[in-house]
Motif scaffolding. Structure first.
Motif, PDB file in Angstrom:
ATOM      1  N   ARG A 144       1.066  -1.236   0.056  1.00 19.17           N
ATOM      2  CA  ARG A 144       0.110   0.093   0.130  1.00 19.17           C
ATOM      3  C   ARG A 144       0.849   1.257   0.051  1.00 19.17           C
ATOM      4  N   ASN A 154       1.406   6.966   5.965  1.00 18.20           N
ATOM      5  CA  ASN A 154       0.407   5.881   6.375  1.00 18.20           C
ATOM      6  C   ASN A 154      -0.540   6.289   4.810  1.00 18.20           C
ATOM      7  N   PRO A 155      -0.990   4.908   4.477  1.00 18.43           N
ATOM      8  CA  PRO A 155      -1.684   5.122   3.307  1.00 18.43           C
ATOM      9  C   PRO A 155      -2.964   5.692   3.275  1.00 18.43           C
ATOM     10  N   ASN A 156      -3.693   5.845   4.463  1.00  8.80           N
ATOM     11  CA  ASN A 156      -4.747   6.552   4.717  1.00  8.80           C
ATOM     12  C   ASN A 156      -4.616   7.958   4.776  1.00  8.80           C
ATOM     13  N   GLY A 159      -3.784   8.936   1.022  1.00 15.51           N
ATOM     14  CA  GLY A 159      -4.883   9.145   0.198  1.00 15.51           C
ATOM     15  C   GLY A 159      -5.473  10.252   0.348  1.00 15.51           C
ATOM     16  N   HIS A 160      -6.126  10.522   1.672  1.00 18.44           N
ATOM     17  CA  HIS A 160      -7.088  11.406   2.027  1.00 18.44           C
ATOM     18  C   HIS A 160      -6.248  12.812   1.761  1.00 18.44           C
ATOM     19  N   THR A 199      -2.892   3.387  -2.832  1.00 19.52           N
ATOM     20  CA  THR A 199      -2.842   3.478  -1.223  1.00 19.52           C
ATOM     21  C   THR A 199      -3.917   2.782  -0.921  1.00 19.52           C
ATOM     22  N   SER A 201      -6.803   2.937   0.132  1.00 24.22           N
ATOM     23  CA  SER A 201      -7.495   3.490   1.313  1.00 24.22           C
ATOM     24  C   SER A 201      -8.995   3.329   1.042  1.00 24.22           C
TER      25      SER A 201
END
Length: 504
Positions: A144, A154-156, A159-160, A199, A201
């Motif tokens: 990821r 962090n992937p999240n 992504g966000h 990601t 996510s």
């Protein structure tokens, strides 16, 4: 150039050179930029006055939110020192972005820096990896995608953070733009979309989908908006569920990652409903660990503990959860007060130029993405929140004519004295027709240098009538209705929070 510190802060926030392995970690870039921003306000032509801080409802809402952060904390002085930079940059940004070109430059830098983050993340998988992100992606995060910077590792989080870039690139590079810039925008959009896809996510997919729907509906006729929303409701879920890891939502009761979030949501809801003003700024983790310790102390039966103890999650996983737990009902209401002010400005604003409309739509995207992503990732107290609030307040000032008023008031203090060396008349050469012999008549020659009084100047045209405010209902003051709507938004969010706990 007082806009330079603002742009520099954007660069420092997204590219974070102090975290690159090039020996810059000892330099306090953010503090230096803050000082430069404050200095730029002090040395500009009309200076800085306290009255400049309070010209829009956003100004009062942000100040109230920041003061509540400070005074609701168990350690107000330490919290003041930790959070003052957020309010300072709100002040600097809202004072600096006092024209449409400046707002346009700010929006452009913001858009391209987000795209640059996505590009660096994608390039880390293709040989250009100065931050050593590929190893974390392949091993720690199990393929990821991440970028090895503190807020993107962090992937999240990655992504966000990147999700709003797709509609931002559309508005800044494609919408009513030249062909070359459109081609650049479409190319960068492909990079951003690929980054979000890598990601994996789930939250970023949802936030991106909601943002794209918002982009398609914003500013369109009601019938078109209804059709787009209906189409998204019918086909959107099928598209989302085709993306990686989205099927995990169907087994939320057994998925450890989702249950970890539920644990955080449950603890945050308890802190919101059982404390007077929350646990205090940046006290989420101590309160969570204390609750975990208390849970273990009250469940001594190992079999019972094994069956009933939820999955432990140390992060709040939501801006709303974090702010609700740390700042209580009052802080939660003030958060939605700021969001309400921002939404009211961008939704009711009436623009006259493409650049004004472009800025309005870009700000709407940033606000919407923050509101959606905040249910799935902790962006509480992020500078981006104060940045889009400041940019929206700056747009509000421009559309309401408040920047022009400030400039006029400053100019009235410096009145130019008439030049004492300039008489009321001046020597004027009067053109004469040439004679046949090359000499002018004697009478004409004598009149060539005749001192001629000035002719009466034509009266200056009357100043154009001040245009009507282009903020709906000429809104520039908080009233009972505003407090009621902001309260209703906060109440609806708490009800949805409670609903999540029962469904997940």
């Amino acid at each position: 150039m007082d806009i330079v510190p603002v742009i520099l802060f954007l660069v420092l926030y997204y590219l974070r050179p102090q975290e690159w392995p090039i020996g810059l970690s000892a330099i306090h870039f953010v503090q230096l930029t803050m000082l430069a921003g404050l200095a730029s306000l002090s040395f500009r032509a009309r200076g800085f006055r306290v009255g400049d801080l309070f010209r829009t409802p956003h100004d009062y809402a942000v100040l109230a939110f920041w003061l509540w952060i400070v005074f609701s904390s168990p350690t107000p002085w330490a919290t003041f020192k930790d959070s003052a930079n957020l309010y300072i940059f709100y002040i600097v940004i809202v004072q600096t972005l006092n024209t449409v070109p400046r707002l346009n430059v700010f929006a452009g830098w913001w858009t391209f820096l987000i795209a640059a983050v996505a590009g660096l993340a994608v390039l880390s998988l293709h040989g250009f990896d100065p931050l050593d992100s590929a190893e974390i992606t392949h091993f720690t995060m199990k393929e990821r995608l991440v970028l090895n910077l503190s807020i993107f590792n962090n992937p999240n989080g990655l992504g966000h953070s990147v999700a709003p870039a797709i509609p931002l690139l559309y508005y800044y590079c494609v919408w009513k733009k030249p062909l070359l810039l459109r081609a650049i925008g479409l190319g960068l959009t492909a990079v951003v979309a690929y980054c979000i896809f890598l990601t994996e996510s789930k939250g970023a997919f949802i936030a991106g989908g909601a943002t794209i729907v918002g982009t398609l509906t914003f500013g369109r006729p009601k019938t078109v908006q209804i059709a787009i929303i209906a189409g998204a409701a019918i086909f959107g879920s099928s598209i989302l569920y085709a993306l990686p890891r989205m099927q995990e939502l169907n087994k939320s009761k057994t998925d450890e990652a989702i249950q970890g979030r539920v644990m955080a949501f449950r603890h945050g809801y308890k802190m919101l409903t059982t404390t007077d003003h929350g646990v205090g700024f940046h006290n989420w983790l101590p309160s969570f660990l204390a609750a975990k310790y208390h849970f273990k102390q009250t469940h001594t039966d190992k079999e019972s503990l094994k069956k009933t103890q939820p999955i432990v999650s140390k992060a709040p996983h939501s801006s709303y959860v974090c702010i609700g737990a740390e700042l209580g009902y009052t802080g939660f209401f003030l958060l939605f007060g700021i969001l309400y002010c921002c939404l009211r400005t961008v939704i009711t604003a009436q623009t006259n130029t493409p650049d004004e409309e472009r800025i309005r739509r870009i700000l709407f995207i940033l606000i919407l993405t923050y509101m959606v992503s905040s249910w799935m990732v902790d962006f509480a107290y992020r500078p981006t929140f104060f940045m889009f609030a400041a940019a929206t307040a700056a747009l509000h000032r421009h559309l309401h004519g408040l920047n022009a008023v400030a400039e006029i008031e400053a100019e009235e203090k410096v009145k130019l004295e008439p030049d004492p060396f300039m008489p009321a008349w001046r020597a004027r050469l009067v053109p004469q027709p040439s004679s046949a012999g090359g000499f002018a008549p004697a009478g004409a020659s004598a009149s060539i240098l005749t001192l001629e009084p000035l002719r009466a100047e034509a009266p200056a045209p009357a100043p154009a009538a001040k245009p009507e405010s282009r903020i709906g209902f000429a809104w520039n003051r908080l009233g009972v209705v505003d407090f009621a709507i902001a309260g209703a938004m906060a109440y609806a969010a708490i009800r949805y929070w409670s609903y999540i706990l029962t469904r997940m």
